[in-house]
Structure formats: structure tokens, C-alpha cells
Design an enzyme around this catalytic site. Sequence first.
Site, mmCIF file in Angstrom:
data_model
loop_
_atom_site.group_PDB
_atom_site.id
_atom_site.type_symbol
_atom_site.label_atom_id
_atom_site.label_comp_id
_atom_site.label_asym_id
_atom_site.label_seq_id
_atom_site.Cartn_x
_atom_site.Cartn_y
_atom_site.Cartn_z
ATOM 1 N N GLY A 158 0.793 -1.227 0.000
ATOM 2 C CA GLY A 158 0.000 0.000 0.000
ATOM 3 C C GLY A 158 0.825 1.276 0.000
ATOM 4 O O GLY A 158 0.423 2.295 -0.571
ATOM 5 N N ASN A 159 2.029 1.214 0.619
ATOM 6 C CA ASN A 159 2.832 2.430 0.721
ATOM 7 C C ASN A 159 3.500 2.821 -0.596
ATOM 8 O O ASN A 159 4.043 3.907 -0.718
ATOM 9 C CB ASN A 159 3.884 2.271 1.812
ATOM 10 C CG ASN A 159 4.847 1.179 1.457
ATOM 11 O OD1 ASN A 159 4.469 0.014 1.338
ATOM 12 N ND2 ASN A 159 6.079 1.542 1.229
ATOM 13 N N LYS A 178 3.428 -11.996 4.439
ATOM 14 C CA LYS A 178 4.509 -11.853 3.461
ATOM 15 C C LYS A 178 5.471 -13.039 3.582
ATOM 16 O O LYS A 178 5.873 -13.637 2.589
ATOM 17 C CB LYS A 178 5.276 -10.542 3.669
ATOM 18 C CG LYS A 178 4.410 -9.324 3.422
ATOM 19 C CD LYS A 178 5.195 -8.035 3.571
ATOM 20 C CE LYS A 178 4.266 -6.864 3.781
ATOM 21 N NZ LYS A 178 3.198 -6.727 2.798
ATOM 22 N N LYS A 238 -10.323 -9.619 9.631
ATOM 23 C CA LYS A 238 -9.582 -8.544 8.961
ATOM 24 C C LYS A 238 -10.323 -7.214 9.110
ATOM 25 O O LYS A 238 -11.403 -7.033 8.552
ATOM 26 C CB LYS A 238 -9.431 -8.924 7.484
ATOM 27 C CG LYS A 238 -8.798 -7.864 6.621
ATOM 28 C CD LYS A 238 -7.297 -7.844 6.736
ATOM 29 C CE LYS A 238 -6.704 -6.724 5.904
ATOM 30 N NZ LYS A 238 -5.304 -6.461 6.242
ATOM 31 N N LYS A 288 -3.245 -9.762 -0.207
ATOM 32 C CA LYS A 288 -2.619 -9.631 -1.523
ATOM 33 C C LYS A 288 -1.300 -10.406 -1.636
ATOM 34 O O LYS A 288 -0.927 -10.828 -2.732
ATOM 35 C CB LYS A 288 -2.420 -8.163 -1.921
ATOM 36 C CG LYS A 288 -1.334 -7.436 -1.150
ATOM 37 C CD LYS A 288 -0.240 -6.918 -2.065
ATOM 38 C CE LYS A 288 0.950 -6.342 -1.356
ATOM 39 N NZ LYS A 288 1.125 -6.362 0.056
HETATM 40 P P1 ADP Z 1 1.942 -3.615 2.887
HETATM 41 O O1 ADP Z 1 0.964 -2.534 2.664
HETATM 42 O O2 ADP Z 1 3.220 -3.419 2.161
HETATM 43 O O3 ADP Z 1 1.381 -4.992 2.738
HETATM 44 P P2 ADP Z 1 1.946 -4.039 5.787
HETATM 45 O O4 ADP Z 1 1.719 -2.875 6.689
HETATM 46 O O5 ADP Z 1 0.870 -5.030 5.601
HETATM 47 O O6 ADP Z 1 2.420 -3.415 4.401
HETATM 48 O O7 ADP Z 1 3.257 -4.810 6.257
HETATM 49 C C1 ADP Z 1 4.480 -4.119 6.479
HETATM 50 C C2 ADP Z 1 4.620 -3.791 7.969
HETATM 51 O O8 ADP Z 1 4.872 -4.989 8.695
HETATM 52 C C3 ADP Z 1 5.798 -2.928 8.339
HETATM 53 O O9 ADP Z 1 5.509 -1.557 8.173
HETATM 54 C C4 ADP Z 1 6.036 -3.296 9.810
HETATM 55 O O10 ADP Z 1 5.469 -2.320 10.660
HETATM 56 C C5 ADP Z 1 5.258 -4.586 10.002
HETATM 57 N N1 ADP Z 1 5.993 -5.682 10.629
HETATM 58 C C6 ADP Z 1 5.426 -6.536 11.512
HETATM 59 N N2 ADP Z 1 6.307 -7.453 11.927
HETATM 60 C C7 ADP Z 1 7.474 -7.187 11.299
HETATM 61 C C8 ADP Z 1 8.764 -7.801 11.321
HETATM 62 N N3 ADP Z 1 9.014 -8.884 12.060
HETATM 63 N N4 ADP Z 1 9.737 -7.275 10.543
HETATM 64 C C9 ADP Z 1 9.502 -6.180 9.791
HETATM 65 N N5 ADP Z 1 8.291 -5.555 9.727
HETATM 66 C C10 ADP Z 1 7.287 -6.048 10.472
HETATM 67 MG MG MG Z 2 -0.296 -5.773 3.958
#
Ligand code: ADP
Ligand code: MG
Length: 313
Positions: free
Chosen positions: A16-17, A275, A134, A213
Site C-alpha cells: 500500500g505504501n 509476506k 480482517k 494480496k
Molecule cells: P503492505 O501494505 O506493504 O502490505 P503491511 O503494513 O501489511 O504493508 O506490512 C508491512 C509492515 O509490517 C511494516 O511496516 C512493519 O510495521 C510490520 N511488521 C510486523 N512485523 C514485522 C517484522 N518482524 N519485521 C519487519 N516488519 C514487520
Molecule cells: Mg499488507
Amino acid sequence: MEAEATKEILLVALGGNALIGKGQAGEVTEQLDNLKLPIRQIVHLSREYSVIITHGNGPQVGNLLLQQESCEDVPRLPLEILVAQTQGWIGYMIESTLDNELMAQGWDSETYLVSLISYVVVDENDPAFLHPSKPIGPVYSEEKAALLPFPTVKTAKGYRRVVASPRPVTIVEKREIKKLIGQGFIVVCCGGGGIPVVREGRTFNGVDAVIDKDLASAKLAEEVGVDVFIIATDVAGAALNYGQPDERYLRRMSVTEAVSHLAAGHFHPGSMGPKVEAAVEFIRRGGKRAVITSIEAIEQAVKGRAGTEVVRD
Ligand code: ADP
Ligand code: MG
């Protein structure tokens, strides 16, 4: 148009970013501007790879939900329609940014782009439907939440609508996507994890749910035979003890290590968790390389110089 069967296939899943940065309001001009950074790298990479792009849609769906809840004069649209809207909206923004960047990098008109409205089949018996987990859309006060026609959940920010997030079973357009890639198209698809549908006989019906996603991208990667799977987000990769003083970003982890770190709770469900799971599933099912990285470092990650790579044991 030449067949591109000799190129390896690269799938980039944009978080999303890539569209709306922290602290931004989400103006379309901001979103188009933010896209330049990942898309510039993807255009470089498209010289060497056949490219598929997938993307998130959380903030965009949230805005559509807020818009429709602010207006009584038109019928409310179900979530699956809102997901379809964001695929068109974001697909258009990615395509136009790609188009500009291809021109800026001196590509002739031999590169073709397409964004596809994509359905993803889910299982109606997925346990996620019994336990929606969710949170999506705007934040409500407790009083307002009690009057809403859908279930909500209390989050750190306040009450939010909660929907099921079932696992992706198959991507309906996988054959089309494979064909387009083979013909040299850059394909944008599975936006927001895809429009969730269940099979009923020979037809598909949309359901009120959202698909992660990253998990949808892993399924797509498996089904079209992707070689390199990049998950691009707003952190450098996956860290142990995330947010703690002893936080440590990993450059590599084996599938077994990833599974044990997941079980130990290092990767939060709903953000880094899916992820890592997506990368693990892709490698387990025969994918070559899977890297979680920042939007800034997509190219470096493909070259093996950035991010967290999940490798076979
Ligand atoms: P996207 O929109 O890219 O899917 P998300 O917010 O769903 O992003 O996932 C990315 C976020 O995951 C990061 O901004 C971070 O705050 C969080 N996060 C949670 N656990 C971890 C971890 N173990 N290592 C790195 N980031 C983490
Ligand atoms: Mg996400």
C-alpha cells in the site's frame, strides 16, 4: 510482437505504501508521484524479465467505504464491487506511470501493458468465514459501530468493520495472464488480493471478504510459473524482535527457519506474517527466489543485494 519465453518471469507485489506514504492524505497526485519510484525500477527490470505487478488496495477500499457511508442517496455497493473498483483505479494509475516511465527510459512502442480485473476463488467452507478477522475501512466510535449493518471489531484506533480473509484457492485468469506474459505484455493483476468469488456449479459468485494480496500473489506466482517473487513494502525486510531494542533484520532465512520464526510470533499476522508465509509457500512449491524488501530496493533485491530472501532448506 515476439514471444518472450526465454525471459525469466518476475512478479512484484507492491504494498500500500507504494501508493500512499505514511502521513499522506492520499491525494491522487501523491499516489501517482509515489508510484514513480517502484515503477522506474520495474521498467529497468523489464529489460531482463517478463513482469507481473500485483498491488494492495487497503487505503483505497477504506476511502470508498467511507465515501459510501457518508451518502444516503445511492445504493451501497458490496465489498467485492469496491475491490473491482480499486483494481480499475489503481490499475490505471500503475499503467499510466508505466507508460510514462517506459517513454522516459527510451522504450519504443514494442512494450505492451495491460491491467486485468482478476477474480480469485476462495472456499466457502474456509474457517475464516466463521471467524472474520480482517479490519477494514474507517474507524467508528463505539456508539456509531453499534448501529452499523455489519460486524465491527475493536482495534487500537477504534471500532472498524471486520470481514473474513479466506485463503486464495486459485486465480481465475491464470491462463490469460500466462498467455499475455508469453506475448511480452507487462501484466497488472490480482489487485487488492483479487475479487473474492466462490464457485457455484459452473459460475462464480462474489463474496463479502478480502484476500490477502501477498497470499494471492504467491498463488498467482505458483500458477503461472514465476521465477522471482518480490514483495515490496515499507520496511527493509523481515526482522526478528521487530520494534524491540534487539530488533534484527534478516538477509536470508531458510523455509524451516521462517516457519519457526512465524510460529514464535516474530512476524505480525496481517502485516509481515502473510509476506513471510507467501514467500515460504512460493519456495516450497518450486519457486526459485522470494525476497521481501523495501519499495526503494526492488532492483537491489532482485540482484540479491537487499531485502530478506527466503531460501530452500
Ligand atoms: P503492505 O501494505 O506493504 O502490505 P503491511 O503494513 O501489511 O504493508 O506490512 C508491512 C509492515 O509490517 C511494516 O511496516 C512493519 O510495521 C510490520 N511488521 C510486523 N512485523 C514485522 C517484522 N518482524 N519485521 C519487519 N516488519 C514487520
Ligand atoms: Mg499488507
